[in-house]
Design a protein around this motif. Structure first.
Motif, PDB file in Angstrom:
ATOM      1  N   PHE A  14      18.863  -2.258   0.826  1.00  8.06           N
ATOM      2  CA  PHE A  14      18.904  -3.133  -0.349  1.00  8.06           C
ATOM      3  C   PHE A  14      18.359  -2.391  -1.569  1.00  8.06           C
ATOM      4  O   PHE A  14      18.960  -2.412  -2.642  1.00  8.06           O
ATOM      5  CB  PHE A  14      18.122  -4.430  -0.099  1.00  8.06           C
ATOM      6  CG  PHE A  14      18.029  -5.300  -1.317  1.00  8.06           C
ATOM      7  CD1 PHE A  14      19.143  -6.001  -1.769  1.00  8.06           C
ATOM      8  CD2 PHE A  14      16.852  -5.408  -2.024  1.00  8.06           C
ATOM      9  CE1 PHE A  14      19.073  -6.804  -2.905  1.00  8.06           C
ATOM     10  CE2 PHE A  14      16.765  -6.203  -3.154  1.00  8.06           C
ATOM     11  CZ  PHE A  14      17.882  -6.903  -3.595  1.00  8.06           C
ATOM     12  N   CYS A  15      17.219  -1.716  -1.401  1.00  3.72           N
ATOM     13  CA  CYS A  15      16.618  -0.958  -2.510  1.00  3.72           C
ATOM     14  C   CYS A  15      17.556   0.158  -2.970  1.00  3.72           C
ATOM     15  O   CYS A  15      17.699   0.396  -4.175  1.00  3.72           O
ATOM     16  CB  CYS A  15      15.275  -0.372  -2.089  1.00  3.72           C
ATOM     17  SG  CYS A  15      14.059  -1.619  -1.638  1.00  3.72           S
ATOM     18  N   CYS A  18      20.327  -1.261  -5.020  1.00 10.50           N
ATOM     19  CA  CYS A  18      19.826  -1.564  -6.374  1.00 10.50           C
ATOM     20  C   CYS A  18      19.689  -0.284  -7.199  1.00 10.50           C
ATOM     21  O   CYS A  18      20.048  -0.259  -8.378  1.00 10.50           O
ATOM     22  CB  CYS A  18      18.490  -2.293  -6.298  1.00 10.50           C
ATOM     23  SG  CYS A  18      18.609  -3.958  -5.613  1.00 10.50           S
ATOM     24  N   ALA A 100       8.247 -13.832  -7.530  1.00 16.17           N
ATOM     25  CA  ALA A 100       9.674 -13.660  -7.212  1.00 16.17           C
ATOM     26  C   ALA A 100       9.916 -12.271  -6.633  1.00 16.17           C
ATOM     27  O   ALA A 100      10.646 -12.113  -5.645  1.00 16.17           O
ATOM     28  CB  ALA A 100      10.525 -13.878  -8.463  1.00 16.17           C
ATOM     29  N   TYR A 101       9.302 -11.242  -7.228  1.00 12.24           N
ATOM     30  CA  TYR A 101       9.454  -9.876  -6.728  1.00 12.24           C
ATOM     31  C   TYR A 101       8.930  -9.776  -5.292  1.00 12.24           C
ATOM     32  O   TYR A 101       9.572  -9.182  -4.426  1.00 12.24           O
ATOM     33  CB  TYR A 101       8.711  -8.887  -7.633  1.00 12.24           C
ATOM     34  CG  TYR A 101       8.856  -7.464  -7.159  1.00 12.24           C
ATOM     35  CD1 TYR A 101       9.931  -6.689  -7.580  1.00 12.24           C
ATOM     36  CD2 TYR A 101       7.951  -6.905  -6.271  1.00 12.24           C
ATOM     37  CE1 TYR A 101      10.093  -5.391  -7.125  1.00 12.24           C
ATOM     38  CE2 TYR A 101       8.100  -5.612  -5.814  1.00 12.24           C
ATOM     39  CZ  TYR A 101       9.169  -4.854  -6.242  1.00 12.24           C
ATOM     40  OH  TYR A 101       9.329  -3.575  -5.790  1.00 12.24           O
ATOM     41  N   ARG A 102       7.755 -10.356  -5.051  1.00 14.35           N
ATOM     42  CA  ARG A 102       7.175 -10.290  -3.700  1.00 14.35           C
ATOM     43  C   ARG A 102       8.050 -11.026  -2.685  1.00 14.35           C
ATOM     44  O   ARG A 102       8.179 -10.587  -1.542  1.00 14.35           O
ATOM     45  CB  ARG A 102       5.752 -10.840  -3.721  1.00 14.35           C
ATOM     46  CG  ARG A 102       4.796  -9.872  -4.376  1.00 14.35           C
ATOM     47  CD  ARG A 102       3.341 -10.269  -4.173  1.00 14.35           C
ATOM     48  NE  ARG A 102       2.481  -9.316  -4.818  1.00 14.35           N
ATOM     49  CZ  ARG A 102       1.889  -9.495  -5.989  1.00 14.35           C
ATOM     50  NH1 ARG A 102       2.037 -10.627  -6.645  1.00 14.35           N
ATOM     51  NH2 ARG A 102       1.120  -8.563  -6.513  1.00 14.35           N
ATOM     52  N   TRP A 103       8.664 -12.151  -3.111  1.00 16.34           N
ATOM     53  CA  TRP A 103       9.556 -12.870  -2.208  1.00 16.34           C
ATOM     54  C   TRP A 103      10.759 -11.996  -1.872  1.00 16.34           C
ATOM     55  O   TRP A 103      11.138 -11.877  -0.709  1.00 16.34           O
ATOM     56  CB  TRP A 103      10.010 -14.203  -2.824  1.00 16.34           C
ATOM     57  CG  TRP A 103      10.810 -14.998  -1.851  1.00 16.34           C
ATOM     58  CD1 TRP A 103      10.337 -15.908  -0.954  1.00 16.34           C
ATOM     59  CD2 TRP A 103      12.226 -14.912  -1.631  1.00 16.34           C
ATOM     60  NE1 TRP A 103      11.378 -16.398  -0.188  1.00 16.34           N
ATOM     61  CE2 TRP A 103      12.546 -15.803  -0.587  1.00 16.34           C
ATOM     62  CE3 TRP A 103      13.251 -14.175  -2.213  1.00 16.34           C
ATOM     63  CZ2 TRP A 103      13.846 -15.974  -0.120  1.00 16.34           C
ATOM     64  CZ3 TRP A 103      14.548 -14.343  -1.752  1.00 16.34           C
ATOM     65  CH2 TRP A 103      14.831 -15.235  -0.714  1.00 16.34           C
ATOM     66  N   VAL A 104      11.375 -11.406  -2.882  1.00 25.13           N
ATOM     67  CA  VAL A 104      12.542 -10.540  -2.648  1.00 25.13           C
ATOM     68  C   VAL A 104      12.142  -9.370  -1.749  1.00 25.13           C
ATOM     69  O   VAL A 104      12.840  -9.048  -0.791  1.00 25.13           O
ATOM     70  CB  VAL A 104      13.148 -10.035  -3.980  1.00 25.13           C
ATOM     71  CG1 VAL A 104      14.158  -8.918  -3.743  1.00 25.13           C
ATOM     72  CG2 VAL A 104      13.800 -11.184  -4.733  1.00 25.13           C
ATOM     73  N   ALA A 105      11.005  -8.741  -2.043  1.00 24.87           N
ATOM     74  CA  ALA A 105      10.553  -7.602  -1.235  1.00 24.87           C
ATOM     75  C   ALA A 105      10.330  -8.021   0.222  1.00 24.87           C
ATOM     76  O   ALA A 105      10.656  -7.271   1.143  1.00 24.87           O
ATOM     77  CB  ALA A 105       9.282  -7.007  -1.826  1.00 24.87           C
ATOM     78  N   HIS A 107      11.878 -10.383   1.780  1.00 28.85           N
ATOM     79  CA  HIS A 107      13.123 -10.866   2.382  1.00 28.85           C
ATOM     80  C   HIS A 107      14.298  -9.917   2.129  1.00 28.85           C
ATOM     81  O   HIS A 107      15.446 -10.293   2.340  1.00 28.85           O
ATOM     82  CB  HIS A 107      13.460 -12.258   1.843  1.00 28.85           C
ATOM     83  CG  HIS A 107      12.460 -13.285   2.228  1.00 28.85           C
ATOM     84  ND1 HIS A 107      11.315 -13.501   1.511  1.00 28.85           N
ATOM     85  CD2 HIS A 107      12.431 -14.134   3.283  1.00 28.85           C
ATOM     86  CE1 HIS A 107      10.617 -14.451   2.096  1.00 28.85           C
ATOM     87  NE2 HIS A 107      11.252 -14.850   3.175  1.00 28.85           N
ATOM     88  N   ARG A 108      14.019  -8.706   1.723  1.00 30.52           N
ATOM     89  CA  ARG A 108      15.095  -7.776   1.350  1.00 30.52           C
ATOM     90  C   ARG A 108      16.025  -7.453   2.510  1.00 30.52           C
ATOM     91  O   ARG A 108      17.176  -7.119   2.309  1.00 30.52           O
ATOM     92  CB  ARG A 108      14.522  -6.511   0.717  1.00 30.52           C
ATOM     93  CG  ARG A 108      13.595  -5.733   1.612  1.00 30.52           C
ATOM     94  CD  ARG A 108      12.873  -4.653   0.835  1.00 30.52           C
ATOM     95  NE  ARG A 108      11.942  -3.971   1.710  1.00 30.52           N
ATOM     96  CZ  ARG A 108      11.398  -2.823   1.431  1.00 30.52           C
ATOM     97  NH1 ARG A 108      11.693  -2.208   0.305  1.00 30.52           N
ATOM     98  NH2 ARG A 108      10.569  -2.266   2.256  1.00 30.52           N
ATOM     99  N   LEU A 111      18.997  -9.793   2.266  1.00 24.61           N
ATOM    100  CA  LEU A 111      19.803  -9.758   1.052  1.00 24.61           C
ATOM    101  C   LEU A 111      20.991  -8.819   1.204  1.00 24.61           C
ATOM    102  O   LEU A 111      20.996  -7.965   2.096  1.00 24.61           O
ATOM    103  CB  LEU A 111      18.917  -9.347  -0.125  1.00 24.61           C
ATOM    104  CG  LEU A 111      17.758 -10.308  -0.410  1.00 24.61           C
ATOM    105  CD1 LEU A 111      16.817  -9.711  -1.441  1.00 24.61           C
ATOM    106  CD2 LEU A 111      18.262 -11.657  -0.857  1.00 24.61           C
TER     107      LEU A 111
END
Length: 125
Positions: A14-15, A18, A100-105, A107-108, A111
């Motif tokens: 995911f990273c 991006c 929000a960033y921590r949630w995405v990180a 749950h990446r 995604l």
């Protein structure tokens, strides 16, 4: 250091997706590099920092993490990218950006582009 550097987790699909978007679509002057191939000592970064969040290291040595790093990357790109970059630095938005960033990180791996390896701590990859 002449150019800014944006550091991400190259073991995470995911990273990496991006980062590829950044390189294709966001005209930043920054070198975009996975931390696994970066000279962390030269950049003044620790393993703990790069495992926790993306990092921005400015030409002057300024370090920013997570959404703050993304904001500086966007502002560096100029033109219309500066608007969302400035918005991320606006205090109320910034207060929401970190959770929000921590949630995405966290749950990446779920995604688009994410893989099971994204959910594992670095020591287990």
């Amino acid at each position: 250091m002449q150019k800014p550097t944006f550091v991400y987790d190259g073991d995470c699909s995911f990273c990496t997706s991006c980062a590829q978007f950044i390189e294709r679509r966001i005209p930043s002057h920054a070198t975009v590099v996975p931390w696994q191939f970066a000279d962390l000592d030269r950049l003044g970064l620790t393993l703990e920092q790069v495992e926790e969040a993306v990092q921005w290291v400015g030409p002057d040595g300024t370090v920013a993490s997570g959404p703050d790093a993304i904001a500086l990357l966007l502002r560096d790109a100029g033109r219309f990218w500066e608007v969302p970059g400035r918005a991320l630095q606006f205090k109320p938005v910034g207060l929401l950006a970190w959770p929000a960033y921590r949630w995405v990180a966290g749950h990446r791996h779920l995604l688009p582009g994410g893989t099971a390896a994204c959910s594992l701590p670095q020591a287990q990859r």
